[in-house]
Motif scaffolding. Structure first.
Motif, short mmCIF file in Angstrom:
data_model
loop_
_atom_site.label_atom_id
_atom_site.label_comp_id
_atom_site.label_asym_id
_atom_site.label_seq_id
_atom_site.Cartn_x
_atom_site.Cartn_y
_atom_site.Cartn_z
N GLU A 282 0.83 -1.21 0.00
CA GLU A 282 0.00 0.00 0.00
C GLU A 282 0.86 1.25 0.00
O GLU A 282 0.53 2.24 -0.68
N HIS A 285 2.77 1.18 -3.47
CA HIS A 285 1.94 0.85 -4.64
C HIS A 285 2.53 -0.34 -5.42
O HIS A 285 2.73 -0.28 -6.63
N GLN A 287 2.30 -4.46 -6.50
CA GLN A 287 1.34 -5.53 -6.71
C GLN A 287 1.99 -6.85 -6.31
O GLN A 287 3.08 -7.19 -6.77
#
Length: 594
Positions: A282, A285, A287
């Motif tokens: 988070e 950012h 994945q």
């Protein structure tokens, strides 16, 4: 059936044992039979030679060859025994099969030579005339201690050899049938032994595939298989328990890592991000399904990559401070702990990001607070010191000027007093003891608004302002300390009067909003810029410092208002635009009368 290696090994071993055992037994028996038969034949021939010696003693000594030949033929006809009488010099005196005149000297024969030096001589060879194997036994004859000749008896070994080959054939046939029977028994035994192994293997493969609740089922009479089954089941149970404990620990650790405020990631030797927790994904950012594709450079710092390489090479942990640009121009400060981490053969670096942005902001605000407090105290002290110095040098010939200076000193002293009272009040209320000491009672909102209006009416009239108080039609009550609740409304209304130009309008209104009490303080004054709105409740923060100081403000009022509103379970919001005015909205839980 023979796909099993164990079956093949068992059958092969069993057949090999049977083959070797029976073969050795057959060889031993055949050799024993042959040796025994040969010994019996030899003994018989020796005995016959002795009998012949006794029977032909007189004839042999007298050398009566006519009588000898006749007697030998008669004996041969009755016994089928071949007898040869040999003189001391090897001359054949008589023979049951051939005329003695046609037979050569026998002195060089093996059995004859052996008989000359021993009790008897024996030889086995093929007969040149009959083309059969014969056993020859030669017994020496002595008279008065003098060697006078040899009696040789012989017999064909054809029947014995025939018996030998028959026995060999029988043994080979028995060996074949024994091997066949052994093969059948071996297959049956192998199947019996392999079947539990196959069943156990299937169950073991199911356990190996991940089904740790599976247990081996086999009962074979408390033998080694039962011991093996019990051992494997116990091992499986222990393994299942250990795996469950590991999974619980991993789940617990995953919960801790994913719910911690710190961002955590693993970095490999190439600078690629191997693994992260939820906070790291988070914050930066990232994945989760694209790990190993992200380089550490994606978070925007070459310093971190260099530090990670140093930690990986030297194997020593270190801590660095990192500043990264966030969204909307915000700057985040991280204290990053880097430590070497080995995962099997891989050398990794564990990076823990501790966000100290708030701590940095608090330190900055604290430094700013100290600076502002010192500045706020320094300004009136400077004025007091300057005018007091002027009064010291004054001869008081101008009472009006002296009175003006003293009034300024008094105003600055009052300003310092208000500042100190505000700080002391905030400090007192901010302490745990101060919060618990505040006594709350139902306070009438309408009465508070009307009292505030009366107190500030003259001040608003002095600036040609219109101060409107619109209490609710209902008697609204909030749970608060009366003096402190009055201070909330008074400070907001006084600020509206201060920062509204002459001729402006101030509206103070209360209303019920569901189970809440809503109080609005609205003015059409100078307003507040959007950049200043987030900080207007900070201590000592003022939008227009010069104007605020001129109006007597010290930057404590709004911070005290917000603190008191939240102390009483309320909420304060502000909306403003430059040149259009400001609206403060207070919301409190509605309470009932005692």
């Amino acid at each position: 059936m023979f796909h099993s290696k164990i079956t093949r090994r068992l059958v092969s071993s069993f057949l090999l044992i049977v083959l070797v055992s029976l073969s050795l037994l057959g060889i031993i028996l055949l050799n024993y039979f042959r040796d025994y038969t040969m010994q019996q034949e030899r003994n018989t021939l020796i005995l016959n030679a002795k009998i012949v010696e006794t029977a032909f003693e007189d004839i042999l000594y007298t050398r009566n060859t006519a009588t000898l030949d006749t007697t030998l033929r008669e004996l041969h006809d009755k016994t089928s025994l071949r007898i040869t009488i040999v003189d001391a010099d090897g001359t054949v005196l008589g023979d049951t099969s051939e005329p003695s005149e046609t037979m050569g000297n026998h002195l060089g024969r093996e059995e004859i030579q052996q008989a000359l030096s021993e009790d008897y001589g024996i030889a086995v060879r093929e007969s040149a005339t009959l083309h059969e194997n014969f056993m020859y036994v030669a017994v020496p004859v002595y008279r008065n201690g003098q060697f006078i000749g040899i009696i040789r008896t012989s017999a064909s070994l054809a029947s014995m050899e025939q018996s030998y080959y028959t026995g060999l054939h029988v043994i080979l046939s028995a060996l074949f049938f024994a091997l066949l029977a052994a093969l059948i028994v071996a297959i049956w035994l192998a199947h019996r032994q392999v079947q539990p192994i196959r069943c156990l293997s299937l169950d073991a493969m199911e356990i190996a595939s991940g089904n740790l609740h599976k247990r081996l089922r086999w009962r074979s009479g408390d033998d080694e298989f039962d011991t093996l089954v019990k051992t494997i089941n116990r091992l499986t149970a222990n393994l299942s328990r250990k795996i469950q404990e590991s999974q619980d620990e991993a789940h617990k650790m995953s919960l801790i890592l994913n719910n911690t405020d710190n961002a955590i990631m693993l970095i490999d030797e190439q600078g690629l991000i191997v693994s992260t927790n939820r906070q790291a994904e988070e914050s930066f950012h990232l994945q989760g399904n694209e790990l190993h594709r992200h380089s550490i450079h994606v978070i925007g710092s070459a310093e971190l990559s260099e530090a990670a390489q140093v930690v990986c090479c030297e194997g020593k942990a270190q801590t660095i401070t990192l500043q990264l640009d966030g969204e909307n121009g915000a700057v985040h400060t991280f204290q990053v702990f880097l430590a070497p981490f080995r995962d099997g053969a891989d050398e990794l670096v564990l990076a823990v990001f501790h966000d100290i942005s708030l701590l940095q902001e608090i330190n900055h605000r604290q430094a700013e607070f100290v600076s502002n407090a010192a500045h706020e105290l320094a300004t009136p002290l400077t004025s007091i010191s300057g005018f007091a110095e002027t009064l010291l040098d004054d001869d008081f010939k101008d009472p009006e000027a002296s009175h003006h200076f003293i009034n300024i000193i008094y105003q600055e002293a009052q300003r310092m007093n208000r500042l100190m009272k505000g700080l002391l009040e905030l400090a007192r209320l901010d302490s745990r003891h101060g919060r618990t000491k505040v006594k709350r009672v139902p306070v009438s909102v309408n009465e508070t608004l009307e009292r505030t209006g009366r107190l500030l009416q003259d001040k608003a009239a002095g600036k040609s302002q219109t101060l409107q108080v619109e209490p609710s039609d209902e008697n609204l009550l909030v749970s608060a300390a009366p003096e402190l609740f009055n201070q909330i409304i008074y400070n907001l209304t006084e600020n509206a009067v201060k920062y509204t130009p002459e001729g402006g309008t101030i509206l103070v209104r209360s209303e019920k909003d569901g189970d809440k009490v809503k109080i609005t303080v609205k003015d059409n004054g100078i307003g507040i810029s959007p950049s200043d709105l987030p900080r207007i409740f900070d201590r000592f923060y003022r939008v227009d410092k010069a104007r605020a100081r001129k109006s007597g403000g010290n930057g404590i009022g709004l911070s005290l208002v917000k603190f008191l509103v939240e102390l009483f379970g309320g909420k304060i919001e502000v909306q403003s635009a430059l040149g259009e005015g400001t609206v403060f909205t207070l919301t409190f839980p509605c309470t009932a009368a005692e």
